[in-house]
Design a protein around this motif. Structure first.
Motif, PDB file in Angstrom:
ATOM      1  N   ALA A  47       0.828  -1.208   0.000  1.00  0.00           N
ATOM      2  CA  ALA A  47       0.000   0.000   0.000  1.00  0.00           C
ATOM      3  C   ALA A  47       0.861   1.256   0.000  1.00  0.00           C
ATOM      4  O   ALA A  47       0.524   2.247  -0.636  1.00  0.00           O
ATOM      5  CB  ALA A  47      -0.941  -0.009   1.205  1.00  0.00           C
ATOM      6  N   VAL A  48       1.999   1.205   0.704  1.00  0.00           N
ATOM      7  CA  VAL A  48       2.842   2.392   0.818  1.00  0.00           C
ATOM      8  C   VAL A  48       3.375   2.826  -0.553  1.00  0.00           C
ATOM      9  O   VAL A  48       3.520   4.014  -0.818  1.00  0.00           O
ATOM     10  CB  VAL A  48       3.988   2.197   1.839  1.00  0.00           C
ATOM     11  CG1 VAL A  48       5.084   1.300   1.306  1.00  0.00           C
ATOM     12  CG2 VAL A  48       4.552   3.535   2.277  1.00  0.00           C
ATOM     13  N   ALA A  49       3.651   1.899  -1.425  1.00  0.00           N
ATOM     14  CA  ALA A  49       4.162   2.249  -2.755  1.00  0.00           C
ATOM     15  C   ALA A  49       3.137   3.070  -3.535  1.00  0.00           C
ATOM     16  O   ALA A  49       3.480   4.050  -4.207  1.00  0.00           O
ATOM     17  CB  ALA A  49       4.518   0.981  -3.529  1.00  0.00           C
ATOM     18  N   PHE A  50       1.866   2.691  -3.421  1.00  0.00           N
ATOM     19  CA  PHE A  50       0.803   3.435  -4.096  1.00  0.00           C
ATOM     20  C   PHE A  50       0.524   4.749  -3.381  1.00  0.00           C
ATOM     21  O   PHE A  50       0.265   5.771  -4.022  1.00  0.00           O
ATOM     22  CB  PHE A  50      -0.466   2.574  -4.181  1.00  0.00           C
ATOM     23  CG  PHE A  50      -0.320   1.422  -5.121  1.00  0.00           C
ATOM     24  CD1 PHE A  50      -0.586   1.558  -6.471  1.00  0.00           C
ATOM     25  CD2 PHE A  50       0.130   0.190  -4.657  1.00  0.00           C
ATOM     26  CE1 PHE A  50      -0.427   0.499  -7.347  1.00  0.00           C
ATOM     27  CE2 PHE A  50       0.288  -0.886  -5.518  1.00  0.00           C
ATOM     28  CZ  PHE A  50       0.013  -0.730  -6.864  1.00  0.00           C
ATOM     29  N   MET A  51       0.577   4.727  -2.044  1.00  0.00           N
ATOM     30  CA  MET A  51       0.333   5.951  -1.274  1.00  0.00           C
ATOM     31  C   MET A  51       1.337   7.041  -1.635  1.00  0.00           C
ATOM     32  O   MET A  51       0.974   8.215  -1.759  1.00  0.00           O
ATOM     33  CB  MET A  51       0.401   5.663   0.231  1.00  0.00           C
ATOM     34  CG  MET A  51      -0.750   4.841   0.749  1.00  0.00           C
ATOM     35  SD  MET A  51      -0.457   4.465   2.503  1.00  0.00           S
ATOM     36  CE  MET A  51      -1.968   3.608   2.909  1.00  0.00           C
ATOM     37  N   ALA A  91       2.365   7.434  10.844  1.00  0.00           N
ATOM     38  CA  ALA A  91       3.489   6.802  10.143  1.00  0.00           C
ATOM     39  C   ALA A  91       3.277   6.843   8.634  1.00  0.00           C
ATOM     40  O   ALA A  91       4.192   7.187   7.876  1.00  0.00           O
ATOM     41  CB  ALA A  91       3.679   5.361  10.619  1.00  0.00           C
ATOM     42  N   ASP A  92       2.063   6.522   8.179  1.00  0.00           N
ATOM     43  CA  ASP A  92       1.792   6.553   6.735  1.00  0.00           C
ATOM     44  C   ASP A  92       1.774   7.980   6.202  1.00  0.00           C
ATOM     45  O   ASP A  92       2.182   8.220   5.066  1.00  0.00           O
ATOM     46  CB  ASP A  92       0.475   5.845   6.420  1.00  0.00           C
ATOM     47  CG  ASP A  92       0.623   4.328   6.413  1.00  0.00           C
ATOM     48  OD1 ASP A  92       1.580   3.816   7.033  1.00  0.00           O
ATOM     49  OD2 ASP A  92      -0.208   3.652   5.787  1.00  0.00           O
ATOM     50  N   LEU A  93       1.324   8.914   7.015  1.00  0.00           N
ATOM     51  CA  LEU A  93       1.361  10.320   6.594  1.00  0.00           C
ATOM     52  C   LEU A  93       2.805  10.760   6.373  1.00  0.00           C
ATOM     53  O   LEU A  93       3.119  11.375   5.354  1.00  0.00           O
ATOM     54  CB  LEU A  93       0.675  11.222   7.628  1.00  0.00           C
ATOM     55  CG  LEU A  93       0.686  12.717   7.304  1.00  0.00           C
ATOM     56  CD1 LEU A  93      -0.120  13.011   6.043  1.00  0.00           C
ATOM     57  CD2 LEU A  93       0.150  13.517   8.479  1.00  0.00           C
ATOM     58  N   TRP A  94       3.702  10.444   7.321  1.00  0.00           N
ATOM     59  CA  TRP A  94       5.114  10.840   7.157  1.00  0.00           C
ATOM     60  C   TRP A  94       5.702  10.191   5.915  1.00  0.00           C
ATOM     61  O   TRP A  94       6.493  10.810   5.197  1.00  0.00           O
ATOM     62  CB  TRP A  94       5.958  10.431   8.365  1.00  0.00           C
ATOM     63  CG  TRP A  94       5.511  10.881   9.714  1.00  0.00           C
ATOM     64  CD1 TRP A  94       5.621  10.164  10.874  1.00  0.00           C
ATOM     65  CD2 TRP A  94       4.893  12.112  10.093  1.00  0.00           C
ATOM     66  NE1 TRP A  94       5.100  10.882  11.926  1.00  0.00           N
ATOM     67  CE2 TRP A  94       4.647  12.085  11.473  1.00  0.00           C
ATOM     68  CE3 TRP A  94       4.501  13.249   9.392  1.00  0.00           C
ATOM     69  CZ2 TRP A  94       4.049  13.113  12.166  1.00  0.00           C
ATOM     70  CZ3 TRP A  94       3.888  14.296  10.076  1.00  0.00           C
ATOM     71  CH2 TRP A  94       3.676  14.231  11.434  1.00  0.00           C
ATOM     72  N   GLN A  95       5.341   8.929   5.671  1.00  0.00           N
ATOM     73  CA  GLN A  95       5.915   8.207   4.534  1.00  0.00           C
ATOM     74  C   GLN A  95       5.506   8.821   3.196  1.00  0.00           C
ATOM     75  O   GLN A  95       6.199   8.636   2.194  1.00  0.00           O
ATOM     76  CB  GLN A  95       5.523   6.723   4.595  1.00  0.00           C
ATOM     77  CG  GLN A  95       6.195   6.013   5.750  1.00  0.00           C
ATOM     78  CD  GLN A  95       5.746   4.591   5.956  1.00  0.00           C
ATOM     79  OE1 GLN A  95       6.494   3.809   6.480  1.00  0.00           O
ATOM     80  NE2 GLN A  95       4.536   4.233   5.584  1.00  0.00           N
ATOM     81  N   VAL A  96       4.411   9.545   3.178  1.00  0.00           N
ATOM     82  CA  VAL A  96       3.944  10.200   1.955  1.00  0.00           C
ATOM     83  C   VAL A  96       4.316  11.679   1.938  1.00  0.00           C
ATOM     84  O   VAL A  96       4.698  12.228   0.905  1.00  0.00           O
ATOM     85  CB  VAL A  96       2.411  10.026   1.813  1.00  0.00           C
ATOM     86  CG1 VAL A  96       1.871  10.797   0.636  1.00  0.00           C
ATOM     87  CG2 VAL A  96       2.066   8.539   1.684  1.00  0.00           C
ATOM     88  N   LEU A  97       4.238  12.322   3.082  1.00  0.00           N
ATOM     89  CA  LEU A  97       4.491  13.760   3.173  1.00  0.00           C
ATOM     90  C   LEU A  97       5.958  14.107   2.921  1.00  0.00           C
ATOM     91  O   LEU A  97       6.258  15.114   2.267  1.00  0.00           O
ATOM     92  CB  LEU A  97       4.051  14.268   4.545  1.00  0.00           C
ATOM     93  CG  LEU A  97       3.873  15.766   4.706  1.00  0.00           C
ATOM     94  CD1 LEU A  97       2.890  16.320   3.686  1.00  0.00           C
ATOM     95  CD2 LEU A  97       3.399  16.080   6.122  1.00  0.00           C
ATOM     96  N   ILE A  98       6.874  13.293   3.396  1.00  0.00           N
ATOM     97  CA  ILE A  98       8.308  13.579   3.212  1.00  0.00           C
ATOM     98  C   ILE A  98       8.681  13.650   1.730  1.00  0.00           C
ATOM     99  O   ILE A  98       9.292  14.626   1.294  1.00  0.00           O
ATOM    100  CB  ILE A  98       9.174  12.574   4.004  1.00  0.00           C
ATOM    101  CG1 ILE A  98       9.036  12.857   5.508  1.00  0.00           C
ATOM    102  CG2 ILE A  98      10.635  12.636   3.564  1.00  0.00           C
ATOM    103  CD1 ILE A  98       9.633  11.792   6.405  1.00  0.00           C
TER     104      ILE A  98
END
Length: 194
Positions: A47-51, A91-98
């Protein structure tokens, strides 16, 4: 000419669709490759790759949808206490926001056309963002008593390495080959909001 109301309506529709997609991807990944003893953590959290791609395509709409997708698909559906889930899902927000902030502030091309663009992606869209997400998420699980301190290293490694693998395999392909099509649509966000 499109009115502000029509534009906002379009972005809200995209936002809701992204929340749904992120929720389903999060839930599917967690169910299919959980890291024991950490509920809500997946060793192959694709999911993180798509996010990350959604965040780079749709700005803050994509970043906030990643947070809500994790909140619903990761935390709520595994019965994590809401007060912890609200913090853990960051955690998912940081992984996308950065990566979003890096690409916007450094003026990088998300189609990864130059060596500089690739380096920015590798530093901010692969390594730093996933490191911050894994440290944050694993630490919250330990601090909340969901995972014992003795398992912190296993949870962190599974989270970080799993995210590195799926991000490097999926996200560059999405950015390189899907971005040219999306960038020609009205929905594509250049910057943070529009």
């Amino acid at each position: 000419m499109e009115s502000k109301k029509d534009s906002l309506s379009m972005y809200l529709s995209i936002f809701l669709i992204l929340v749904l997609i992120n929720t389903l991807l999060s839930r599917f990944a967690i169910v299919n490759s959980p890291i024991s003893p950490a509920p809500g953590v997946s060793g192959i959290y694709f999911a993180v790759a798509f996010m990350i791609a959604f965040g780079l395509w749709y700005g803050m709409w994509g970043a906030i949808s990643a947070y809500l997708g994790c909140l619903i698909g990761g935390g709520t559906l595994i019965d994590m206490p809401l007060s912890m889930n609200i913090i853990w899902s960051l955690a998912d927000l940081w992984q996308v926001l950065i990566p979003l902030v890096a690409f916007v502030s450094l003026g990088a091309d998300i189609t990864l056309r130059t060596r500089r663009d690739v380096v920015i992606f590798l530093v901010f869209g692969l390594f730093l963002n996933n490191l911050v997400g894994a440290v944050w998420g694993s630490s919250i699980l330990v601090a909340g008593g969901i995972v014992p301190w003795s398992e912190y290293g296993n949870v962190f490694r599974g989270w970080f390495i799993g995210n590195l693998v799926v991000t490097i395999l999926i996200t560059p392909l999405l950015l390189r080959f899907v971005t040219p099509y999306l960038s020609n649509t009205r929905s594509y966000v250049r910057g943070y909001w529009s």
